[in-house]
Design a protein around this motif. Structure first.
Motif, mmCIF file in Angstrom:
data_model
loop_
_atom_site.group_PDB
_atom_site.id
_atom_site.type_symbol
_atom_site.label_atom_id
_atom_site.label_comp_id
_atom_site.label_asym_id
_atom_site.label_seq_id
_atom_site.Cartn_x
_atom_site.Cartn_y
_atom_site.Cartn_z
ATOM 1 N N UNK A 156 0.834 -1.202 0.000
ATOM 2 C CA UNK A 156 0.000 0.000 0.000
ATOM 3 C C UNK A 156 0.869 1.253 0.000
ATOM 4 N N UNK A 157 1.942 1.244 0.807
ATOM 5 C CA UNK A 157 2.841 2.395 0.837
ATOM 6 C C UNK A 157 3.472 2.624 -0.532
ATOM 7 N N UNK A 158 3.839 1.543 -1.221
ATOM 8 C CA UNK A 158 4.442 1.683 -2.544
ATOM 9 C C UNK A 158 3.493 2.389 -3.510
ATOM 10 N N UNK A 159 2.212 2.046 -3.448
ATOM 11 C CA UNK A 159 1.225 2.721 -4.294
ATOM 12 C C UNK A 159 1.106 4.199 -3.936
ATOM 13 N N UNK A 160 1.150 4.488 -2.647
ATOM 14 C CA UNK A 160 1.050 5.884 -2.208
ATOM 15 C C UNK A 160 2.283 6.688 -2.620
ATOM 16 N N UNK A 161 3.462 6.038 -2.597
ATOM 17 C CA UNK A 161 4.670 6.716 -3.065
ATOM 18 C C UNK A 161 4.528 7.084 -4.541
ATOM 19 N N UNK A 162 3.948 6.187 -5.341
ATOM 20 C CA UNK A 162 3.767 6.469 -6.757
ATOM 21 C C UNK A 162 2.767 7.605 -6.978
ATOM 22 N N UNK A 163 1.747 7.651 -6.136
ATOM 23 C CA UNK A 163 0.795 8.757 -6.242
ATOM 24 C C UNK A 163 1.472 10.084 -5.942
ATOM 25 N N UNK A 164 2.400 10.073 -5.004
ATOM 26 C CA UNK A 164 3.121 11.299 -4.657
ATOM 27 C C UNK A 164 4.066 11.722 -5.777
ATOM 28 N N UNK A 169 10.687 -0.624 -5.746
ATOM 29 C CA UNK A 169 9.977 0.640 -5.583
ATOM 30 C C UNK A 169 10.710 1.858 -6.151
ATOM 31 N N UNK A 170 12.017 1.736 -6.428
ATOM 32 C CA UNK A 170 12.820 2.919 -6.738
ATOM 33 C C UNK A 170 13.007 3.113 -8.232
ATOM 34 N N UNK A 171 13.275 4.377 -8.595
ATOM 35 C CA UNK A 171 13.673 4.704 -9.959
ATOM 36 C C UNK A 171 15.190 4.709 -10.089
ATOM 37 N N UNK A 172 15.861 5.227 -9.069
ATOM 38 C CA UNK A 172 17.324 5.259 -9.067
ATOM 39 C C UNK A 172 17.824 4.846 -7.695
ATOM 40 N N UNK A 173 19.082 4.407 -7.663
ATOM 41 C CA UNK A 173 19.724 3.971 -6.426
ATOM 42 C C UNK A 173 21.105 4.596 -6.343
ATOM 43 N N UNK A 174 21.443 5.130 -5.168
ATOM 44 C CA UNK A 174 22.797 5.624 -4.902
ATOM 45 C C UNK A 174 23.332 4.927 -3.664
ATOM 46 N N UNK A 175 24.606 4.556 -3.712
ATOM 47 C CA UNK A 175 25.241 3.826 -2.619
ATOM 48 C C UNK A 175 26.415 4.634 -2.087
ATOM 49 N N UNK A 176 26.397 4.873 -0.775
ATOM 50 C CA UNK A 176 27.509 5.539 -0.093
ATOM 51 C C UNK A 176 28.407 4.505 0.552
ATOM 52 N N UNK A 177 29.723 4.745 0.473
ATOM 53 C CA UNK A 177 30.689 3.909 1.167
ATOM 54 C C UNK A 177 31.856 4.778 1.599
ATOM 55 N N UNK A 178 32.139 4.785 2.885
ATOM 56 C CA UNK A 178 33.263 5.555 3.423
ATOM 57 C C UNK A 178 33.194 7.025 3.023
ATOM 58 N N UNK A 179 31.993 7.601 3.036
ATOM 59 C CA UNK A 179 31.841 9.022 2.794
ATOM 60 C C UNK A 179 31.858 9.442 1.344
#
Length: 509
Positions: free
Chosen positions: A178-186, A206-216
């Protein structure tokens, strides 16, 4: 998935540095969150993820760099200034006023007349699927609905950027969908969502893009298409695994019939259920898991801090009934808490007073003169290599690593048969970390059983004879013998398709 590549940037970070006490936590990061997209932010413990979010929300000022919101330069001295620019954070634990009505929670502090605010709140609630009685108290509605109240509260304040911090950690699968649907509505309204999660299946779904942080630093930023759980885990792991990536060889001597020093039988509490495990003399059991998995709540329940649990705890072959911290200490269990400042150390008192506190509490020593207290503490100061001018140095003036050693000394002063260490190396430097590892080895050599709880997967791989993983309040074991860093990380981050043995670690493998 929505193609947000042509959308304008909602938040842009350019060459952002954040330095604490001369130590860089963020190292010139560049990041872009676009309008109308769900952008997942991943990273292990200490990666700089929380610091990045705090800079976006105005809780921290960057040491260097530039922030833009909707293409315009921004500089936040406090979170209220970020709110005014349309940035709103929904925390992992919703900050709802439990005794106020839902309507009061939504409209508190807003300008305008009450009727207009209520009409707008109801319209926004309908739009994102919040269906609750507005007269009900905030504390009486479900966690899922509390999160939606937080989102509507942000929209009432004209939020253009929503930061969702582990929003699914307490939700059922139906509520997650349900939250995933609400995120898409937003996002269809052009709102940008920064989605923080340790659940890789949800990140990829659920995501369109992904970013990964490692050691700053950002080591990955890409559209979700083509990404895999294995690739995300690899991005989060240390760039040079070295010793940390290798599993500790199993020690055959630990697989015998020695009686457990600590045993749990069907322990259930508010954040975990039906947990059974054994810890034997001279053994290190590693309990891995991400933040919010229920690890710390389990430790507090074992030690009697949270008595609202069912099941059995046995220490040294005896069941502990009417469990309290004092009773657990009397029976030989010591506990090093996750938050040393809040629960482990007397910051404004001399270090010697923290070190001697447990021994005094159990009557192992009579009232100590300052000289006797200092002599008592000095033995642990030498053993743990605590760097201070004297045992009377105020604890607040010590480095983080030496503060942690002081708390560890307080635990060891009990002469325990079993020790629970919750995030024992959080916030300490590499030298202090190696000292903690040395102390753990000395304890096991002396026959003490050690349960190490850590979100540092490399730490678990390096230290543990056996590895258990906590996910969503349920304990799993990875199998017999030591495990590699990659295996532990895949299990802890809940990678889809990752097979683990479900809970029955009463088997002492």
């Amino acid at each position: 998935m929505l193609d947000a590549s042509t959308r304008p940037a909602a938040v842009t970070l350019r060459d952002i540095w954040k330095v604490f006490d001369g130590v860089p936590v963020l190292r010139g990061i560049d990041f872009e969150l676009r309008a109308g997209e769900v952008h997942a932010l991943l990273g292990g413990n200490g990666s700089g993820k929380s610091t990045t979010v705090k800079i976006i929300t105005g809780a921290y000022r960057p040491t260097e760099g530039r922030i833009e919101v909707m293409g315009k330069l921004a500089s936040f001295a406090r979170p209220s200034e970020a709110h005014a620019r349309g940035i709103y954070m929904v925390p992992q634990e919703p900050q709802i006023f439990p005794s106020l009505s839902v309507l009061e929670n939504l409209t508190m502090g807003l300008a305008g007349d009450a009727a207009s605010n209520e009409a707008r709140a109801r319209a926004l609630a309908d739009e994102i699927g919040l269906s609750v009685d507005f007269a009900a108290t905030g504390g009486s509605i479900s966690i899922a609905n509390q999160q939606l109240v937080e989102i509507v509260r942000g929209l009432m304040r004209n939020a253009k950027v929503l930061i969702l911090d582990e929003p699914t950690s307490s939700l059922t699968r139906r509520e997650v969908n349900s939250l995933a649907l609400q995120m898409r509505a937003l996002t269809a309204r052009g709102i940008a969502i920064l989605f923080i999660s340790h659940r890789l299946d949800e990140v990829l779904e659920f995501s369109d893009r992904v970013s990964v942080l490692r050691d700053g630093s950002f080591v990955l930023s890409a559209p979700v298409a083509g990404l895999t759980p294995e690739g995300l885990i690899e991005a989060m792991l240390p760039s040079d695994l070295g010793q940390a990536g290798a599993a500790r060889p199993a020690r055959p001597a630990l697989t015998g019939d020695s009686a457990p020093v600590l045993e749990l039988r069907g322990l259930s509490g508010r954040a975990f259920r039906d947990v059974s495990l054994t810890l034997r003399p001279g053994e290190v059991v590693g309990l891995a898991g991400v933040v919010g998995s229920g690890r710390t709540e389990l430790a507090e329940a074992i030690f009697g801090i949270d008595p609202e649990v069912t099941g059995e705890v046995w220490i040294g072959g005896q069941q502990v009934t009417a469990r309290t911290p004092r009773r657990c200490m009397e029976m030989g269990l010591a506990y090093l808490p996750e938050d040393r400042h809040a629960h482990g150390i007397f910051l404004e008192l001399p270090a010697a007073q923290t070190i001697s506190a447990s021994a005094l509490a159990l009557g192992q020593r009579a009232l100590l003169s300052r000289r006797r207290e200092e002599d008592f503490a000095q033995g642990f100061i030498g053993r743990l290599r605590i760097k201070l001018t004297s045992a009377q140095q105020v604890a607040r003036t010590l480095s983080g690593g030496n503060q942690q050693k002081v708390v560890l000394a307080k635990a060891l002063a009990l002469n325990p048969r079993a020790v629970i260490l919750d995030e024992p190396t959080r916030g300490i430097d590499a030298s202090a970390r190696q000292d903690v590892y040395r102390i753990i080895r000395e304890l096991t050599d002396a026959g003490v059983g050690v349960l190490v709880i850590s979100s540092e997967m490399a730490e678990i791989a390096q230290l543990a004879d056996r590895v258990l993983v906590m996910k969503r309040g349920v304990l799993s074991r990875l199998g017999d013998g030591a495990q590699s860093l990659e295996q532990i990380s895949a299990a802890a981050f809940d990678a889809p398709g990752r097979a683990t043995d479900t809970q029955n670690p009463a088997v002492p493998s």
